[in-house]
Design a protein around this motif. Sequence first.
Motif, PDB file in Angstrom:
ATOM      1  N   GLY A  47       0.820  -1.204   0.000  1.00 57.19           N
ATOM      2  CA  GLY A  47       0.000   0.000   0.000  1.00 57.19           C
ATOM      3  C   GLY A  47       0.851   1.251   0.000  1.00 57.19           C
ATOM      4  N   LYS A  48       0.463   2.212   0.831  1.00 52.02           N
ATOM      5  CA  LYS A  48       1.174   3.496   0.900  1.00 52.02           C
ATOM      6  C   LYS A  48       1.783   3.676   2.290  1.00 52.02           C
ATOM      7  CE  LYS A  48      -1.830   5.769  -2.424  1.00 52.02           C
ATOM      8  NZ  LYS A  48      -2.790   6.856  -2.666  1.00 52.02           N
ATOM      9  N   PRO A  49       2.960   4.317   2.368  1.00 53.27           N
ATOM     10  CA  PRO A  49       3.557   4.555   3.680  1.00 53.27           C
ATOM     11  C   PRO A  49       2.780   5.613   4.455  1.00 53.27           C
ATOM     12  CG  PRO A  49       4.883   5.581   1.956  1.00 53.27           C
ATOM     13  CD  PRO A  49       3.791   4.822   1.261  1.00 53.27           C
ATOM     14  N   LEU A  50       2.658   5.383   5.760  1.00 57.11           N
ATOM     15  CA  LEU A  50       2.026   6.336   6.670  1.00 57.11           C
ATOM     16  C   LEU A  50       3.161   6.968   7.480  1.00 57.11           C
ATOM     17  CD1 LEU A  50      -0.914   4.010   7.771  1.00 57.11           C
ATOM     18  CD2 LEU A  50      -1.018   5.909   6.133  1.00 57.11           C
ATOM     19  N   TYR A  51       3.829   7.946   6.876  1.00 56.16           N
ATOM     20  CA  TYR A  51       5.070   8.481   7.425  1.00 56.16           C
ATOM     21  C   TYR A  51       4.959   8.967   8.861  1.00 56.16           C
ATOM     22  CZ  TYR A  51       7.152   8.246   2.781  1.00 56.16           C
ATOM     23  OH  TYR A  51       7.643   7.804   1.582  1.00 56.16           O
ATOM     24  N   SER A  52       3.799   9.439   9.263  1.00 56.18           N
ATOM     25  CA  SER A  52       3.660   9.987  10.613  1.00 56.18           C
ATOM     26  C   SER A  52       3.297   8.919  11.644  1.00 56.18           C
ATOM     27  CB  SER A  52       2.604  11.085  10.629  1.00 56.18           C
ATOM     28  OG  SER A  52       1.354  10.554  10.235  1.00 56.18           O
ATOM     29  N   GLN A  53       3.224   7.651  11.226  1.00 53.47           N
ATOM     30  CA  GLN A  53       2.802   6.595  12.141  1.00 53.47           C
ATOM     31  C   GLN A  53       3.820   5.460  12.181  1.00 53.47           C
ATOM     32  OE1 GLN A  53      -1.180   5.298  11.188  1.00 53.47           O
ATOM     33  NE2 GLN A  53      -1.847   7.378  10.761  1.00 53.47           N
ATOM     34  N   ASN A  54       4.340   5.198  13.361  1.00 56.56           N
ATOM     35  CA  ASN A  54       5.218   4.049  13.533  1.00 56.56           C
ATOM     36  C   ASN A  54       4.401   2.769  13.573  1.00 56.56           C
ATOM     37  OD1 ASN A  54       7.643   5.431  13.690  1.00 56.56           O
ATOM     38  ND2 ASN A  54       7.610   5.598  15.905  1.00 56.56           N
ATOM     39  N   HIS A  55       4.971   1.692  13.046  1.00 59.69           N
ATOM     40  CA  HIS A  55       4.370   0.368  13.156  1.00 59.69           C
ATOM     41  C   HIS A  55       4.549  -0.078  14.609  1.00 59.69           C
ATOM     42  CE1 HIS A  55       4.135  -4.024  12.755  1.00 59.69           C
ATOM     43  NE2 HIS A  55       3.409  -3.793  11.668  1.00 59.69           N
ATOM     44  N   ALA A  56       3.470  -0.532  15.246  1.00 55.44           N
ATOM     45  CA  ALA A  56       3.512  -0.835  16.679  1.00 55.44           C
ATOM     46  C   ALA A  56       4.589  -1.864  17.029  1.00 55.44           C
ATOM     47  CB  ALA A  56       2.139  -1.322  17.145  1.00 55.44           C
ATOM     48  N   VAL A  57       4.619  -2.974  16.326  1.00 57.31           N
ATOM     49  CA  VAL A  57       5.567  -4.041  16.677  1.00 57.31           C
ATOM     50  C   VAL A  57       6.987  -3.662  16.275  1.00 57.31           C
ATOM     51  CG1 VAL A  57       6.153  -6.477  16.384  1.00 57.31           C
ATOM     52  CG2 VAL A  57       3.741  -5.776  16.488  1.00 57.31           C
ATOM     53  N   ARG A  58       7.174  -3.103  15.074  1.00 55.68           N
ATOM     54  CA  ARG A  58       8.528  -2.728  14.656  1.00 55.68           C
ATOM     55  C   ARG A  58       9.108  -1.637  15.544  1.00 55.68           C
ATOM     56  NH1 ARG A  58       6.262  -3.626   9.436  1.00 55.68           N
ATOM     57  NH2 ARG A  58       6.111  -1.408   8.938  1.00 55.68           N
ATOM     58  N   GLN A  59       8.247  -0.712  16.025  1.00 58.31           N
ATOM     59  CA  GLN A  59       8.754   0.315  16.944  1.00 58.31           C
ATOM     60  C   GLN A  59       9.290  -0.334  18.210  1.00 58.31           C
ATOM     61  OE1 GLN A  59       7.581   1.412  20.191  1.00 58.31           O
ATOM     62  NE2 GLN A  59       9.238   2.917  20.251  1.00 58.31           N
ATOM     63  N   ARG A  60       8.521  -1.254  18.771  1.00 58.44           N
ATOM     64  CA  ARG A  60       8.966  -1.903  20.010  1.00 58.44           C
ATOM     65  C   ARG A  60      10.223  -2.734  19.765  1.00 58.44           C
ATOM     66  NH1 ARG A  60       3.183  -2.841  20.461  1.00 58.44           N
ATOM     67  NH2 ARG A  60       3.550  -5.034  19.949  1.00 58.44           N
ATOM     68  N   LEU A  61      10.295  -3.422  18.640  1.00 56.49           N
ATOM     69  CA  LEU A  61      11.502  -4.194  18.319  1.00 56.49           C
ATOM     70  C   LEU A  61      12.714  -3.283  18.169  1.00 56.49           C
ATOM     71  CD1 LEU A  61      10.141  -6.815  15.767  1.00 56.49           C
ATOM     72  CD2 LEU A  61      11.059  -7.275  18.058  1.00 56.49           C
ATOM     73  N   SER A  62      12.504  -2.094  17.583  1.00 60.08           N
ATOM     74  CA  SER A  62      13.629  -1.179  17.389  1.00 60.08           C
ATOM     75  C   SER A  62      14.233  -0.780  18.727  1.00 60.08           C
ATOM     76  CB  SER A  62      13.209   0.059  16.573  1.00 60.08           C
ATOM     77  OG  SER A  62      12.371   0.912  17.324  1.00 60.08           O
ATOM     78  N   VAL A  63      13.391  -0.567  19.747  1.00 63.35           N
ATOM     79  CA  VAL A  63      13.885  -0.211  21.072  1.00 63.35           C
ATOM     80  C   VAL A  63      14.406  -1.441  21.813  1.00 63.35           C
ATOM     81  CG1 VAL A  63      13.190   0.683  23.344  1.00 63.35           C
ATOM     82  CG2 VAL A  63      12.422   1.836  21.259  1.00 63.35           C
ATOM     83  N   HIS A  64      13.646  -2.521  21.800  1.00 62.20           N
ATOM     84  CA  HIS A  64      14.018  -3.743  22.518  1.00 62.20           C
ATOM     85  C   HIS A  64      15.349  -4.305  22.038  1.00 62.20           C
ATOM     86  CE1 HIS A  64      13.816  -8.074  23.562  1.00 62.20           C
ATOM     87  NE2 HIS A  64      13.108  -7.668  24.603  1.00 62.20           N
ATOM     88  N   ASP A  65      15.557  -4.309  20.716  1.00 64.71           N
ATOM     89  CA  ASP A  65      16.748  -4.934  20.131  1.00 64.71           C
ATOM     90  C   ASP A  65      17.767  -3.920  19.607  1.00 64.71           C
ATOM     91  OD1 ASP A  65      15.602  -7.396  20.680  1.00 64.71           O
ATOM     92  OD2 ASP A  65      14.685  -7.567  18.696  1.00 64.71           O
TER      93      ASP A  65
END
Length: 200
Positions: A47-65
């Motif tokens: 689809g289309k990127p939602l630049y102003s919205q982080n993906h919930a799981v990927r955001q948490r993974l980015s911090v966790h890992d």
Amino acid sequence: MKLSSLKVGVDVPWVTSWTGEPSLGAGPCPSVDGALAILQADNPGQGKPLYSQNHAVRQRLSVHDMLCPMCGQPTGPNDRWTQVAHPVAAGRLRETGRGDRLPGDLSDDSTLIDAGAIAPLHRACVDRSLRYCPHLKADPHIDVRRFPDRWIVLPLMARAEAPPQLFLARPTPARSAAVIGFLQLCGLTGERDAAWRHPS
């Protein structure tokens, strides 16, 4: 839904949500060690990127890992940079209700670097995003600094029925009806205590 010609991690940050990634409600999630959290379909590039919205799981993974939110690859201890280096006193976090998970022996006047929900980036990814992202170019509060080698992760709670794009604006206080939405990251800059050191 059509696959975009934009490349994830190059043209669009890895952590960005796409219109092909609907919310899936709440459930146990490995991004927070199995705790209840908002879940979201994982279809980057659909689809289309939602630049102003982080993906919930990927955001948490980015911090966790400690994954770079731009490219999605691990950041090393010598290549972790924040674009939003907001110094904040531990006492201020406690006053605003966001400090209930801070170590009790962390004094109120201890300074933390509040990176919000944005994990550290590689320096090359910082430079790329500042060069090409119109939102970052226009933001007068960009402050690029090396991210501290010690940090604390604070869960940002959301109502279980809330769609992921609403978490960041007004996280709700932790209570039985709430689940983890995003993760907030605060780097420790002053006092040293082995109990606060996150494994690199």
